[in-house]
Design an enzyme around this catalytic site. Sequence first.
Site, PDB file in Angstrom:
ATOM      1  N   CYS A 109       3.608  -2.928  -3.104  1.00  0.00           N
ATOM      2  CA  CYS A 109       3.906  -1.778  -3.951  1.00  0.00           C
ATOM      3  C   CYS A 109       4.059  -2.293  -5.373  1.00  0.00           C
ATOM      4  CB  CYS A 109       5.149  -1.026  -3.469  1.00  0.00           C
ATOM      5  SG  CYS A 109       6.655  -2.003  -3.396  1.00  0.00           S
ATOM      6  N   ARG A 156       9.555  -0.879  -1.625  1.00  0.00           N
ATOM      7  CA  ARG A 156       9.122   0.237  -0.784  1.00  0.00           C
ATOM      8  C   ARG A 156       8.081  -0.235   0.245  1.00  0.00           C
ATOM      9  NH1 ARG A 156       6.929   3.987  -5.257  1.00  0.00           N
ATOM     10  NH2 ARG A 156       6.624   1.928  -6.155  1.00  0.00           N
TER      11      ARG A 156
END
Lengths: 309, 409
Positions: free
Chosen positions: A259, A264
């Site tokens: 990411c 995330r």
Amino acid sequence: MRIKAPIRRLAVTLSLALGASLAHANPDALVSTQWLADNLEREDVRVIEVSVNPGKFERGHIPGAVNFRWHTDLVDTVSRDIIDRDGFEQLLRDAGVSNDTEIVLYGDSNNWFAAWGAWVFDIYGVDNVRLLDGGRNKWEAEGRPLSIRPTRYDAGDITVAEADDSIRAFLPEVVEIASSSDPSAQLVDIRSAAEYEGRIIAPEGVDELSVRAGHIPGAVNVGWSNAVDEDGTFKSAEELRAIYAEAGVDGSKPVITYCRIGERSSHTWFALSKILGYEVKNYDGSWTEYGNSVGVPVTNLAGTVWGGQ
Amino acid sequence: MTYPAMNTAPAHRRGGFISQTVAVAVALALIAGAWRLAGMGDSTLALSLLLGAGFGLCLQRSRFCFFCVTRDFLDHRDARGLLGIVAALAVGTLGYHLVFGLFLPDPGGGRLPPDAHIGPVSWVLAVAALVFGAGMALSGSCISAHLYRLGEGAVASIIALIGVLIGFGLGFLSWNHLYLAGIDQAPVLWLPAHLGYGGSVLVQLSGLGGLAVVLMIGHRRRQPAAPVNESPDNGGVAQKVLAERWPTYVGGLLIGALAVAAYLRVAPLGVTAELGSIARTLGNHAELIPARLQGLDGFSGCATIIKAGLLSTNGAFIVGLVMASLAAALTAGQFGLQPAPVGKSARHLAGGILMGWGAMTALGCTVGTLLSGIMAAALSGWVFAFFCLAGLWATWRVMGFLNRASTRG
């Protein structure tokens, strides 16, 4: 003791097959809020909160939980790296964790950093680690009790393994995959479509930027939130398998998730690796490393130019 | 030039029927607002609104205005107001340390308690506090008092608050330079880290106790006219609570408790985060201020983030403050639209600008940095208090001199 990845995958697949009737699969990877509520008093269960926002834990946490701060406890604060082995071992011992302790991780913001924590635990070969399905949000939404009292535990005696980088991707490997006509792994970019397409370089409000927009060539874009239901719990294994298969990620090939800073993407790493049992690495350098690297191939669909017109 | 009359509102007669009705309507609107916010699943916003209302009520009823109570002492040797602030700080100190024990069991571990307003101690802080103090004297109130005055119908306070927004903009413009010139390397000193919680409480309470003794010695027992707390008729409890001014120490004790509750549940008391966020969002939008403010978002204090939603917790707090002040002023018959003549408006605007600049560069005002800082045993809070008083005193002297000169002339 650490189980080799293929064997682990087989074990997970078997357990998945056995637990096919369960709505949310791999019981080895997740615990429900109800399970945690029922097992909170057990001395061999240690609940650890890894939240993004400072002050969250202090103003109320799952009773008995201890707090790991992602930005100081779980990283090297000087060089860009995860915490070293000795530091991690000491952190766990201070939290009263021994080799036979069952660990449950949870956090705010859909367990992003809790999943990242699970990845760090995995790197150091700590078994018995599960994620609270739905995280802090679900626990709160169900009106379950929180406590502000800190809990101190007698020091544990856990011994953690040397870092196992088989679940961690580094830049050279990613560049090789990006440059290859027959890549050895499938890249999954879990950022927003606007970031993936290069229309924006980073989401609003973040300081850590790259000087190039776009994504790593060959990466498919499946936003992290595709993996969860509305209440923040992971979708069933069947649903997850279908969602990622649609994007061409079916576990037939090793996977690398990334990411912006690797946080995330840990959430998707968790879904693919722990729930589906695929062979997955998380690339924690992510776009803030790749998009700043000189001479690496980039796909920039929008053609956004950094630094001017 | 004269100071605005701070204390001449008819304090002893309850407001008329219309005032009372509007006051009840405002109070009901507050409750309905909190109910609605809680119903939307955001208990923090609802709580912020109610805490703001409690704060506004205490400010208005006990005239908890940093400048007014300081001026009472300077003009009349009336120390009661300042003792009220000391009372707030003492209660807040005890409560904060209780909470710290929960939030951070080991104060010596090199960490700071989350969100507490513990800022860097630098020459910038001293200058900012001096300028803030001067702005208070010039505009006749600090920022929190302007907010509660707004509820009393003081039109000029709007002008002062516009000045504050402009001052914040100027603060943002100068921030990057000041950050590198003095702030980034400045020490962040938190007493419990060096003295432990026990030692810190002891030192703080000794300091506050010493201050109280000095104030009591300086206090003149016979005040020429003390309209603050005395009532000509002996009304009942309702009269005392709703119409008469509360003694400042009552407000102080309540504010001390409120500050602890606010820190425990939401964030330390502060009134400039929302104003600063509005200024930063506007300035950013108009491309008038730097897009990157070095290191600013890494400090604890009245954080001035670019607005993401319409209502922030501090925004809800401010709305609650002004509404409760309005209801309290209406009930007590202290509401009245007070005109803003040009001279007064100019002074309010100038004072507001100075306060805005000072509050931005000091990471808070008399509430966020002084109250919440000292309660948190931050050296930055004490430094702000000292220099703010110095700036206020110097400006008070100069204005007194000019006033006498113009009277003679």
